[in-house]
Write an enzyme that holds these catalytic residues in place. Structure first.
Site, PDB file in Angstrom:
ATOM      1  N   PRO A 131       0.809  -1.229   0.000  1.00  0.00           N
ATOM      2  CA  PRO A 131       0.000   0.000   0.000  1.00  0.00           C
ATOM      3  C   PRO A 131       0.839   1.274   0.000  1.00  0.00           C
ATOM      4  O   PRO A 131       0.444   2.285  -0.575  1.00  0.00           O
ATOM      5  CB  PRO A 131      -0.824  -0.132   1.283  1.00  0.00           C
ATOM      6  N   ALA A 133       4.310   1.252  -0.900  1.00  0.00           N
ATOM      7  CA  ALA A 133       5.562   1.052  -1.650  1.00  0.00           C
ATOM      8  C   ALA A 133       5.257   0.382  -2.974  1.00  0.00           C
ATOM      9  O   ALA A 133       4.906  -0.797  -3.006  1.00  0.00           O
ATOM     10  CB  ALA A 133       6.547   0.206  -0.835  1.00  0.00           C
ATOM     11  N   GLU A 245      10.728  -9.619 -17.178  1.00  0.00           N
ATOM     12  CA  GLU A 245       9.360  -9.178 -16.927  1.00  0.00           C
ATOM     13  C   GLU A 245       8.995  -8.013 -17.840  1.00  0.00           C
ATOM     14  O   GLU A 245       7.896  -7.972 -18.420  1.00  0.00           O
ATOM     15  CB  GLU A 245       9.204  -8.757 -15.467  1.00  0.00           C
ATOM     16  N   GLN A 282      -9.603  10.135 -46.353  1.00  0.00           N
ATOM     17  CA  GLN A 282      -8.180  10.425 -46.219  1.00  0.00           C
ATOM     18  C   GLN A 282      -7.726  10.397 -44.763  1.00  0.00           C
ATOM     19  O   GLN A 282      -6.632   9.897 -44.458  1.00  0.00           O
ATOM     20  CB  GLN A 282      -7.854  11.787 -46.834  1.00  0.00           C
ATOM     21  N   THR A 368       6.852   1.852 -13.592  1.00  0.00           N
ATOM     22  CA  THR A 368       6.113   2.856 -14.364  1.00  0.00           C
ATOM     23  C   THR A 368       6.958   3.425 -15.498  1.00  0.00           C
ATOM     24  O   THR A 368       8.188   3.297 -15.517  1.00  0.00           O
ATOM     25  CB  THR A 368       5.685   4.020 -13.452  1.00  0.00           C
TER      26      THR A 368
END
Length: 385
Positions: A131, A133, A245, A282, A368
């Protein structure tokens, strides 16, 4: 340009994946989205078809291959089927949980866990985020205190992929409160251990079929034999495995963008407005041309990065670049594709709508976009401030 990335074995594997999706995924995908989790039967079926546990050595019942291109095939086909949730769950198993055990586990640990992970009987998760970290792993507060032949674990985790269904959780805990990053270790917490509980199945804006949960550890006694890797080596172990990952996330981003483009080309060719196909305007042509160019260029970089991963040469920085750009392109392409669908793009019955909401988290988990930029910038400048 011709894509010289796959070999005949990969294309043969693709046929197996396509058959699995047609048989097991397409009839159930809507149900999984509604119930907010994938049935365990799908995991067992995937295990029977050797679609999970690809990295696990054959002696433990796995595929015995380190060739990440087989995982790329799976992500591409699941993306085309609009089945991102189950793809994400399988990705957590194969690209995150299993590599920790194959790389760091003792022979006893491998014998105990890997066969059932390969068969789909045992679902894995990794519990890093707390919550308070997220990207700052050094801010972890979950503790593990040694007591004889056990570790006593206390703390809470959140946003844990496979959190509800998981049978074993690789928990990141602080084993030495005074050692900073050298005081973090990895402990495998197993289903049924007293004091280990699951909180809410979290209600997300996307990836609805992929179970994400809160986990709680209240004086959980974990056997010392469940320490994974070196005591105090957890932070290094995490950093060493993040490139794989992040490549998984990058490949998923590429696969999602490519699938969205395919759907959009088909839709705009068949949908008419003002008496002609939308593809004849277009603006549509310019949008499609820009997007396919972006995706083709992204594909060239991601393919090269995957081959570097296979060769053991992928750097942390290059993996960060792949994740940063792939998720950026993915979200940008999906937004523009959805726009070309018009009002139908906003309807959840169309796969573009689900892909759009599923994509947003790609720029958040696994580090992130801002963290990716920090990693890249430090490499460029040599500065860490």
């Amino acid at each position: 340009m011709r894509r010289n990335f796959y070999e005949p074995d990969h294309e043969a594997f693709r046929e197996v994946v396509q058959a699995f999706i047609k048989r097991e995924v397409e009839p159930n995908n809507e149900k999984w989205e509604e119930q907010r989790s994938v049935d365990r039967q799908a995991w067992l079926a995937a295990g029977q078809q050797s679609l999970i546990g690809l990295l696990i050595p054959e002696e433990y019942g796995g595929g015995g291959t380190t060739d990440f291109r087989f995982r790329c095939v799976m992500m591409e086909e699941f993306a085309r089927a609009g089945a991102t949730s189950i793809s994400s769950g399988f990705g957590l198993q194969d690209d995150i949980a299993i590599p920790y055990i194959t790389d760091l586990g003792t022979d006893e640990q491998k014998s105990r866990w890997l066969p059932k992970m390969a068969s789909g009987e045992c679902i894995g998760a990794i519990a890093m985020t707390e919550p308070g970290a997220g990207s700052d792993l050094q801010g972890i507060r979950t503790t593990a205190v040694r007591d004889g032949d056990e570790w006593v674990v206390n703390g809470a985790k959140t946003f844990i992929t496979n959190g509800i269904n998981s049978d074993l959780v690789i928990a990141v805990a602080r084993t030495d409160p005074n050692a900073g990053s050298r005081g973090i270790s990895l402990l495998v917490v197993e289903r049924g251990m007293p004091g280990f509980s699951r909180g809410r199945k979290l209600d997300k804006i996307g990836l609805h079929g992929q179970d994400t949960a809160e986990l709680f550890f209240d004086d959980v006694r974990v056997p010392a034999r469940n320490l994974l890797g070196r005591e105090g080596g957890g932070f290094v172990h995490l950093m060493e495995r993040l490139p794989r990952e992040r490549m998984s996330i990058a490949v998923m981003g590429l696969a999602s963008a490519r699938a969205a483009l395919e759907w959009t080309v088909e839709y705009t060719a068949n949908r008419t407005a003002f008496g002609r196909p939308i593809a004849a305007f277009q603006n549509t042509q310019f949008e499609l041309a820009s997007m396919v160019t972006e995706v083709d260029v992204l594909e060239a970089y991601v393919d090269k990065a995957v081959l570097a991963l296979n060769a053991g040469e992928l750097t942390v920085v290059d993996a960060a670049k792949a994740k940063l750009w792939a998720t950026d392109v993915q979200n940008r392409v999906l937004d523009r594709c959805l726009q070309l669908f018009g009002g139908y793009g906003y309807m959840s019955e169309y796969p573009i709508a689900r892909a759009f909401t599923d994509a947003r988290v790609q720029k958040i988990y696994g580090g992130t976009s801002e963290i990716m930029k920090t990693i890249i910038a430090r490499d460029i400048t040599g500065l860490r401030t």
